[in-house]
Design a protein around this motif. Structure first.
Motif, mmCIF file in Angstrom:
data_model
loop_
_atom_site.group_PDB
_atom_site.id
_atom_site.type_symbol
_atom_site.label_atom_id
_atom_site.label_comp_id
_atom_site.label_asym_id
_atom_site.label_seq_id
_atom_site.Cartn_x
_atom_site.Cartn_y
_atom_site.Cartn_z
ATOM 1 N N UNK A 174 22.823 -13.253 -9.278
ATOM 2 C CA UNK A 174 21.982 -14.331 -8.399
ATOM 3 C C UNK A 174 20.708 -14.541 -9.458
ATOM 4 N N UNK A 175 20.460 -13.439 -10.231
ATOM 5 C CA UNK A 175 19.334 -13.385 -10.918
ATOM 6 C C UNK A 175 17.989 -13.269 -10.259
ATOM 7 N N UNK A 176 18.009 -12.173 -9.214
ATOM 8 C CA UNK A 176 16.876 -12.104 -8.379
ATOM 9 C C UNK A 176 16.791 -10.533 -8.116
ATOM 10 N N UNK A 177 15.440 -10.132 -8.181
ATOM 11 C CA UNK A 177 15.025 -8.733 -7.792
ATOM 12 C C UNK A 177 14.217 -8.822 -6.494
ATOM 13 N N UNK A 178 14.561 -7.668 -5.697
ATOM 14 C CA UNK A 178 13.902 -7.596 -4.499
ATOM 15 C C UNK A 178 12.960 -6.227 -4.262
ATOM 16 N N UNK A 179 11.661 -6.380 -3.994
ATOM 17 C CA UNK A 179 10.906 -5.209 -4.040
ATOM 18 C C UNK A 179 10.509 -4.938 -2.359
ATOM 19 N N UNK A 180 10.747 -3.875 -2.133
ATOM 20 C CA UNK A 180 10.257 -3.523 -0.795
ATOM 21 C C UNK A 180 9.688 -1.910 -0.721
ATOM 22 N N UNK A 181 8.995 -1.769 0.424
ATOM 23 C CA UNK A 181 8.264 -0.429 0.494
ATOM 24 C C UNK A 181 9.281 0.326 1.212
ATOM 25 N N UNK A 182 9.486 1.669 0.754
ATOM 26 C CA UNK A 182 10.496 2.437 1.387
ATOM 27 C C UNK A 182 9.978 4.041 1.349
ATOM 28 N N UNK A 183 10.675 4.744 1.966
ATOM 29 C CA UNK A 183 10.068 6.188 2.083
ATOM 30 C C UNK A 183 10.573 6.929 0.698
ATOM 31 N N UNK A 184 9.788 7.905 0.100
ATOM 32 C CA UNK A 184 10.129 8.498 -0.768
ATOM 33 C C UNK A 184 11.527 9.442 -0.965
ATOM 34 N N UNK A 185 11.565 9.887 0.325
ATOM 35 C CA UNK A 185 13.028 10.453 0.450
ATOM 36 C C UNK A 185 14.209 10.009 0.173
ATOM 37 N N UNK A 186 14.219 8.520 0.284
ATOM 38 C CA UNK A 186 15.313 7.840 0.145
ATOM 39 C C UNK A 186 15.733 7.727 -1.450
ATOM 40 N N UNK A 187 14.910 8.130 -2.226
ATOM 41 C CA UNK A 187 14.890 8.384 -3.772
ATOM 42 C C UNK A 187 16.032 9.366 -4.149
ATOM 43 N N UNK A 202 0.897 -0.944 -0.174
ATOM 44 C CA UNK A 202 -0.038 0.041 -0.031
ATOM 45 C C UNK A 202 0.777 1.067 0.165
ATOM 46 N N UNK A 203 0.774 2.148 -1.204
ATOM 47 C CA UNK A 203 1.708 3.257 -1.155
ATOM 48 C C UNK A 203 0.840 4.454 -0.797
ATOM 49 N N UNK A 204 1.269 5.516 -0.262
ATOM 50 C CA UNK A 204 0.842 6.943 0.069
ATOM 51 C C UNK A 204 1.813 7.930 -0.770
ATOM 52 N N UNK A 205 1.551 9.283 -0.327
ATOM 53 C CA UNK A 205 2.365 10.244 -0.937
ATOM 54 C C UNK A 205 3.861 10.147 -0.239
ATOM 55 N N UNK A 206 4.073 9.630 0.710
ATOM 56 C CA UNK A 206 5.319 9.464 1.315
ATOM 57 C C UNK A 206 5.967 8.183 1.184
ATOM 58 N N UNK A 207 5.574 7.331 0.637
ATOM 59 C CA UNK A 207 6.232 6.084 0.257
ATOM 60 C C UNK A 207 6.416 5.375 -1.234
ATOM 61 N N UNK A 208 7.092 4.726 -1.390
ATOM 62 C CA UNK A 208 7.598 4.109 -2.635
ATOM 63 C C UNK A 208 7.807 2.687 -2.575
ATOM 64 N N UNK A 209 7.949 2.173 -3.768
ATOM 65 C CA UNK A 209 8.587 0.577 -3.830
ATOM 66 C C UNK A 209 9.881 0.702 -4.279
ATOM 67 N N UNK A 210 10.877 0.016 -3.649
ATOM 68 C CA UNK A 210 12.192 0.226 -4.112
ATOM 69 C C UNK A 210 12.599 -1.317 -4.673
ATOM 70 N N UNK A 211 12.984 -1.378 -5.786
ATOM 71 C CA UNK A 211 13.408 -2.766 -6.079
ATOM 72 C C UNK A 211 14.946 -2.946 -6.425
ATOM 73 N N UNK A 212 15.555 -3.660 -5.957
ATOM 74 C CA UNK A 212 17.166 -3.873 -6.358
ATOM 75 C C UNK A 212 17.129 -5.243 -6.734
ATOM 76 N N UNK A 213 18.163 -5.125 -7.676
ATOM 77 C CA UNK A 213 18.609 -6.208 -8.298
ATOM 78 C C UNK A 213 20.001 -6.830 -8.306
ATOM 79 N N UNK A 214 19.863 -8.184 -8.048
ATOM 80 C CA UNK A 214 21.243 -8.940 -7.985
ATOM 81 C C UNK A 214 21.405 -9.828 -9.404
ATOM 82 N N UNK A 215 22.049 -8.963 -10.367
ATOM 83 C CA UNK A 215 22.021 -9.637 -11.657
ATOM 84 C C UNK A 215 22.912 -11.098 -11.788
#
Length: 244
Positions: free
Chosen positions: A181-194, A166-179
């Motif tokens: 290991x061929x895996x992507x990880x998706x986490x909810x994170x504060x927009x300020x981190x962008x 669930x996203x709001x005006x303060x949050x985002x989903x951050x996806x990090x990639x380990x190419x």
């Protein structure tokens, strides 16, 4: 308007995935064509599908074998996307499609799949059926992509794929990639981190004209980190009908 015929959701074809541009190629072309996202969004809102469908930047981070597909699974407060052997997958649903010509002819080919949580499975399947039944929309968006020469760069995504995040005006989903290991990880994170991340927008959602008069309008809801470790989904404003 081009006349491509009836464009349907079709079955997975590993050759369609294999032909995808690598992320860095898609990222560089997006810088030149990002203004066209609004033109694609206009088709979504014209058919009233803004609550079900978004526009996605089409790309890949790693290769797949012919018997593999990318599966999104939810694990606690994150989701992972990794290759799985197709024969080992049960209950998985497509959520991202590309207009292409493959084993089933010209149509909308799935690129990635998800395994919804049990409480979301019925709604996720219903949204796919809504998209599948919207034949006029699929035809119109296919025409627009072909007219703009953008079928290799943008596709469509089922917005239910973000549940249970669930996203709001303060949050985002951050996806990090380990190419490796061929895996992507998706986490909810504060927009300020962008602010500390070099990222590329990869998914946009839109609101109807009436809602834009009352609220913020269309929104970008996805980014890809511009080095080799990830993506982000967030919500800054973009006008869906700013370009006609």
């Amino acid at each position: 308007m081009l006349d491509l015929g009836e464009m349907k959701l079709v079955e997975y074809d590993p050759d369609v995935f294999r032909r995808l541009n690598d992320f860095f190629i898609a990222r560089d072309e997006l810088e030149r064509r990002v203004q066209d996202v609004a033109r694609l969004g206009n088709v979504i809102t014209e058919y009233g599908l803004e609550s079900s469908v978004g526009i996605h930047l089409i790309h890949k981070h790693f290769e797949l074998a012919d018997d593999e597909l990318i599966l999104r699974e939810f694990e606690g407060d994150m989701a992972t996307m990794r290759p799985k052997r197709a024969r080992d997958c049960r209950g998985h649903l497509p959520y991202l499609w590309k207009l292409d010509r493959g084993a089933s002819g010209k149509g909308w080919y799935p690129l990635e799949f998800l395994l919804p949580l049990p409480e979301h499975h019925i709604d996720a399947r219903a949204e796919i059926e809504t998209i599948r039944a919207a034949g006029d929309f699929l035809d119109a968006l296919a025409d627009r992509l072909e007219e703009l020469d953008l079928a290799h760069l943008f596709g469509i995504v089922s917005l239910h794929s973000r549940r249970p995040f669930a996203l709001d005006s303060e949050t985002t989903l951050l996806e990090t990639t380990d190419e490796v290991a061929r895996v992507l990880i998706l986490r909810r994170t504060p927009r300020t981190e962008l602010e500390r991340i070099d990222s590329t927008k990869t998914l946009w959602v839109f609101t109807s004209e009436r809602e834009r008069r009352l609220a913020a309008g269309a929104q970008c809801v996805s980014h890809c980190i511009s080095h080799c470790h990830g993506h982000v989904l967030q919500r800054p404003d973009v006008g869906a009908d700013s370009i006609q």
